[in-house]
Scaffold this motif. Structure first.
Motif, PDB file in Angstrom:
ATOM      1  N   GLU A  75      11.350   1.278   1.613  1.00 22.26           N
ATOM      2  CA  GLU A  75      10.142   1.922   2.117  1.00 22.26           C
ATOM      3  C   GLU A  75       9.438   2.648   0.967  1.00 22.26           C
ATOM      4  O   GLU A  75      10.063   3.445   0.261  1.00 22.26           O
ATOM      5  N   LEU A  76       8.159   2.380   0.771  1.00 20.09           N
ATOM      6  CA  LEU A  76       7.365   3.071  -0.239  1.00 20.09           C
ATOM      7  C   LEU A  76       6.659   4.245   0.422  1.00 20.09           C
ATOM      8  O   LEU A  76       5.806   4.050   1.287  1.00 20.09           O
ATOM      9  N   THR A  77       7.029   5.450   0.050  1.00 22.88           N
ATOM     10  CA  THR A  77       6.527   6.640   0.725  1.00 22.88           C
ATOM     11  C   THR A  77       5.296   7.205   0.011  1.00 22.88           C
ATOM     12  O   THR A  77       4.916   6.766  -1.064  1.00 22.88           O
ATOM     13  N   GLY A  78       4.696   8.214   0.626  1.00 21.55           N
ATOM     14  CA  GLY A  78       3.621   8.956  -0.019  1.00 21.55           C
ATOM     15  C   GLY A  78       2.281   8.873   0.664  1.00 21.55           C
ATOM     16  O   GLY A  78       1.448   9.761   0.515  1.00 21.55           O
ATOM     17  N   ALA A  79       2.027   7.796   1.407  1.00 19.17           N
ATOM     18  CA  ALA A  79       0.697   7.626   1.999  1.00 19.17           C
ATOM     19  C   ALA A  79       0.521   8.415   3.288  1.00 19.17           C
ATOM     20  O   ALA A  79      -0.592   8.478   3.819  1.00 19.17           O
ATOM     21  N   ASP A  80       1.598   9.000   3.792  1.00 18.03           N
ATOM     22  CA  ASP A  80       1.550   9.720   5.053  1.00 18.03           C
ATOM     23  C   ASP A  80       0.998   8.791   6.132  1.00 18.03           C
ATOM     24  O   ASP A  80       1.471   7.680   6.282  1.00 18.03           O
ATOM     25  N   CYS A  81      -0.016   9.189   6.861  1.00 19.19           N
ATOM     26  CA  CYS A  81      -0.549   8.356   7.947  1.00 19.19           C
ATOM     27  C   CYS A  81      -1.820   7.612   7.557  1.00 19.19           C
ATOM     28  O   CYS A  81      -2.451   6.993   8.408  1.00 19.19           O
ATOM     29  N   ASP A  82      -2.208   7.681   6.291  1.00 16.33           N
ATOM     30  CA  ASP A  82      -3.410   6.977   5.842  1.00 16.33           C
ATOM     31  C   ASP A  82      -3.110   5.502   5.622  1.00 16.33           C
ATOM     32  O   ASP A  82      -2.098   5.155   4.996  1.00 16.33           O
ATOM     33  N   PRO A  83      -3.973   4.612   6.112  1.00 15.55           N
ATOM     34  CA  PRO A  83      -3.746   3.172   5.934  1.00 15.55           C
ATOM     35  C   PRO A  83      -3.605   2.783   4.465  1.00 15.55           C
ATOM     36  O   PRO A  83      -4.344   3.285   3.609  1.00 15.55           O
ATOM     37  N   VAL A  84      -2.641   1.910   4.192  1.00 17.03           N
ATOM     38  CA  VAL A  84      -2.475   1.323   2.858  1.00 17.03           C
ATOM     39  C   VAL A  84      -3.138  -0.047   2.905  1.00 17.03           C
ATOM     40  O   VAL A  84      -2.662  -0.956   3.573  1.00 17.03           O
ATOM     41  N   TYR A  85      -4.253  -0.194   2.192  1.00 20.35           N
ATOM     42  CA  TYR A  85      -5.082  -1.392   2.342  1.00 20.35           C
ATOM     43  C   TYR A  85      -4.614  -2.583   1.513  1.00 20.35           C
ATOM     44  O   TYR A  85      -4.775  -3.725   1.918  1.00 20.35           O
ATOM     45  N   LYS A  86      -4.044  -2.315   0.344  1.00 21.26           N
ATOM     46  CA  LYS A  86      -3.702  -3.430  -0.537  1.00 21.26           C
ATOM     47  C   LYS A  86      -2.537  -3.051  -1.442  1.00 21.26           C
ATOM     48  O   LYS A  86      -2.343  -1.874  -1.774  1.00 21.26           O
ATOM     49  N   VAL A  87      -1.790  -4.078  -1.850  1.00 21.84           N
ATOM     50  CA  VAL A  87      -0.648  -3.895  -2.742  1.00 21.84           C
ATOM     51  C   VAL A  87      -0.762  -4.909  -3.881  1.00 21.84           C
ATOM     52  O   VAL A  87      -1.164  -6.061  -3.662  1.00 21.84           O
ATOM     53  N   ALA A  88      -0.427  -4.478  -5.093  1.00 25.15           N
ATOM     54  CA  ALA A  88      -0.387  -5.378  -6.249  1.00 25.15           C
ATOM     55  C   ALA A  88       0.874  -5.070  -7.052  1.00 25.15           C
ATOM     56  O   ALA A  88       1.393  -3.946  -6.997  1.00 25.15           O
ATOM     57  N   THR A  89       1.372  -6.058  -7.782  1.00 29.31           N
ATOM     58  CA  THR A  89       2.600  -5.871  -8.548  1.00 29.31           C
ATOM     59  C   THR A  89       2.445  -6.400  -9.962  1.00 29.31           C
ATOM     60  O   THR A  89       1.619  -7.266 -10.239  1.00 29.31           O
ATOM     61  N   TRP A  90       3.268  -5.859 -10.826  1.00 28.79           N
ATOM     62  CA  TRP A  90       3.457  -6.395 -12.174  1.00 28.79           C
ATOM     63  C   TRP A  90       4.871  -6.043 -12.607  1.00 28.79           C
ATOM     64  O   TRP A  90       5.225  -4.866 -12.704  1.00 28.79           O
ATOM     65  N   GLU A  91       5.673  -7.077 -12.796  1.00 22.62           N
ATOM     66  CA  GLU A  91       7.081  -6.914 -13.143  1.00 22.62           C
ATOM     67  C   GLU A  91       7.750  -5.961 -12.145  1.00 22.62           C
ATOM     68  O   GLU A  91       7.741  -6.220 -10.948  1.00 22.62           O
ATOM     69  N   LYS A  92       8.280  -4.817 -12.602  1.00 19.04           N
ATOM     70  CA  LYS A  92       8.984  -3.903 -11.710  1.00 19.04           C
ATOM     71  C   LYS A  92       8.099  -2.759 -11.220  1.00 19.04           C
ATOM     72  O   LYS A  92       8.605  -1.757 -10.699  1.00 19.04           O
ATOM     73  N   GLN A  93       6.791  -2.904 -11.356  1.00 16.70           N
ATOM     74  CA  GLN A  93       5.871  -1.871 -10.911  1.00 16.70           C
ATOM     75  C   GLN A  93       5.068  -2.361  -9.716  1.00 16.70           C
ATOM     76  O   GLN A  93       4.631  -3.509  -9.671  1.00 16.70           O
ATOM     77  N   ILE A  94       4.901  -1.472  -8.744  1.00 15.38           N
ATOM     78  CA  ILE A  94       4.136  -1.777  -7.540  1.00 15.38           C
ATOM     79  C   ILE A  94       3.018  -0.751  -7.416  1.00 15.38           C
ATOM     80  O   ILE A  94       3.246   0.459  -7.540  1.00 15.38           O
ATOM     81  N   TYR A  95       1.809  -1.241  -7.166  1.00 11.43           N
ATOM     82  CA  TYR A  95       0.638  -0.381  -7.017  1.00 11.43           C
ATOM     83  C   TYR A  95       0.100  -0.525  -5.593  1.00 11.43           C
ATOM     84  O   TYR A  95       0.028  -1.633  -5.058  1.00 11.43           O
ATOM     85  N   THR A  96      -0.293   0.598  -4.998  1.00  7.89           N
ATOM     86  CA  THR A  96      -0.899   0.564  -3.672  1.00  7.89           C
ATOM     87  C   THR A  96      -2.206   1.344  -3.688  1.00  7.89           C
ATOM     88  O   THR A  96      -2.378   2.284  -4.477  1.00  7.89           O
ATOM     89  N   CYS A  97      -3.137   0.951  -2.816  1.00  6.12           N
ATOM     90  CA  CYS A  97      -4.374   1.724  -2.650  1.00  6.12           C
ATOM     91  C   CYS A  97      -4.518   2.112  -1.192  1.00  6.12           C
ATOM     92  O   CYS A  97      -4.085   1.383  -0.298  1.00  6.12           O
ATOM     93  N   CYS A  98      -5.152   3.245  -0.960  1.00  5.57           N
ATOM     94  CA  CYS A  98      -5.049   3.893   0.345  1.00  5.57           C
ATOM     95  C   CYS A  98      -6.375   4.538   0.750  1.00  5.57           C
ATOM     96  O   CYS A  98      -7.277   4.757  -0.068  1.00  5.57           O
ATOM     97  N   ARG A  99      -6.467   4.840   2.036  1.00  5.82           N
ATOM     98  CA  ARG A  99      -7.655   5.519   2.549  1.00  5.82           C
ATOM     99  C   ARG A  99      -7.841   6.901   1.942  1.00  5.82           C
ATOM    100  O   ARG A  99      -8.961   7.428   1.883  1.00  5.82           O
ATOM    101  N   ASP A 100      -6.761   7.530   1.477  1.00  2.03           N
ATOM    102  CA  ASP A 100      -6.873   8.874   0.909  1.00  2.03           C
ATOM    103  C   ASP A 100      -7.470   8.884  -0.499  1.00  2.03           C
ATOM    104  O   ASP A 100      -7.582   9.936  -1.127  1.00  2.03           O
TER     105      ASP A 100
END
Length: 393
Positions: A357-382
């Motif tokens: 589980e990737l935490t931190g976004a609380d209840c704000d929608p996570v719109y998109k996810v991208a990866t590179w090697e062992k790194q994961i990036y997310t973007c959010c309504r916040d």
């Protein structure tokens, strides 16, 4: 890493955790009741971005860590919770609707409801370029495989290609009559695919800035598109007309369309012939290929369908964690990453017996996810971009 297992000591606490005692308090907290309703001798676990409080039968102790592993043998359930390694807060001022990371991992691109699309340093979020040219909101953006060029689609019904080096718009495609909601790049990028609110999916020639044809006319908004190589056992049909010489890399490819009318449509990218049409429980928001015959699609009511193209009549499985919309799906290693409208974002891998589980976004929608090697990036309504390090697990 802190791993919690049921204590062998007697406890005065109930063996059933109190539901939602600390449900997402202090912006990043999670409660584990919904995952482990009868976790023995564990009363409550509070997770924040950099600190964990474990309230067991022993006095509480504070641990500095980025991840926690909770296992419950009685329920045969296990999850790892991973906090962001870093957060970028200065890229956009409003909700971030899409993002992608370049093939080399050095740059990120994102679009926002603040009306901007920006290129930034993936390591620290430092702004590099501002891409200006769309009239209204930019719904989707992605890097070409070279990492030097960006493709975007907006509510102005335009598809644009940008130079990541000098922020110039080198190509603008016009032809859609409604906002462009998703795009896909075919092979190295000579051709691209777009899906629109006008109900059509189109194939474009980047070299000549021209539309090579309407791939599908659904009569319903196309929310997501995906292109994937087809297994040899799948019959994609034959094209009714000789494909244009400008079509490059479309042979032996499938096109997947996630539609607003509850239908998931698959067709041969070159042949334009139907492969299957699957009806789901609600509008399909997103889709992706896992292999040459396996795919995933997410719906507005929280279902993630896994289908086998060779026998699409019945799903291989349906994953349902909540009723929140499934907003993005991304193939990852031997599994996938999914994000939902309730702020949840999680990794499922076939060779692991737990969900991350990737935490931190609380209840704000996570719109998109991208990866590179062992790194994961997310973007959010916040308005935040979060970066996770899998090495922290």
């Amino acid at each position: 890493m802190l791993e919690l297992k049921p204590s062998s000591l007697n406890s005065k606490f109930s063996t059933t955790m109190q539901a939602y005692v600390f449900l997402r308090c202090f912006c990043t907290a999670w409660v584990l009741t919904s995952f482990f309703p009868s976790y023995s001798d564990l009363d409550t676990v509070l997770i924040t971005s950099n600190m964990i409080a474990n309230f067991c039968c022993e006095p509480a102790r504070w641990v500095q860590t980025k991840s926690i592993h909770i296992s419950c043998p009685k329920e045969s359930a296990s999850s790892k919770f991973l906090a962001p390694y870093t957060t970028f807060s200065r890229i956009h001022t409003k909700s971030i609707t899409c993002l992608d990371i370049s093939s080399g991992g050095g740059l990120g691109v994102s679009s926002s409801t603040d009306g901007t699309m920006k290129i930034w340093q993936a390591s620290n979020g430092e702004l590099r370029r501002v891409l200006e040219g769309h009239v209204f909101d930019v719904n989707c953006c992605r890097f070409f495989p070279s990492g030097l060029v960006v493709l975007s689609g907006g509510m102005d019904a335009q598809l644009k290609i940008w130079s990541a080096e000098d922020a110039s718009c080198v190509v603008t495609f016009k032809g859609h009559k409604g906002g462009i909601l998703d795009t896909a790049i075919v092979d190295r990028g000579r051709n691209v695919v777009s899906g629109s609110r006008d109900g059509t999916a189109r194939l474009w020639d980047c070299g000549r800035s021209a539309c090579l044809g309407v791939l599908a006319d659904c009569g319903s908004s196309i929310n997501g598109v995906a292109v994937g190589a087809a297994d040899n056992s799948i019959n994609l049909g034959a094209p009714e007309q000789m494909p244009s010489e400008r079509e490059v890399g479309t042979e032996a490819k499938m096109l997947l369309l996630a539609r607003e009318d509850k239908k998931l449509q698959c067709l041969g990218l070159q042949s334009r012939q139907p492969v299957f049409l699957f009806i789901g429980s609600d509008a399909f928001n997103c889709c992706t290929f896992l292999s040459g015959f396996l795919l995933l699609a997410g719906t507005q009511d929280g279902n993630i369908y896994q289908l086998d193209v060779r026998s699409p009549g019945a799903p291989v499985q349906v994953i349902h964690r909540s009723g929140a919309p499934v907003l993005s799906l991304l193939s990852f290693r031997d599994g996938f990453i999914a994000s939902q409208g309730d702020g949840s974002c999680f990794i499922v891998q076939q060779d692991l017996d737990y969900v991350t589980e990737l935490t931190g976004a609380d209840c704000d929608p996570v719109y998109k996810v991208a990866t590179w090697e062992k790194q994961i990036y997310t973007c959010c309504r916040d308005g935040l971009v979060r970066r996770y390090q899998l090495s922290d697990l």
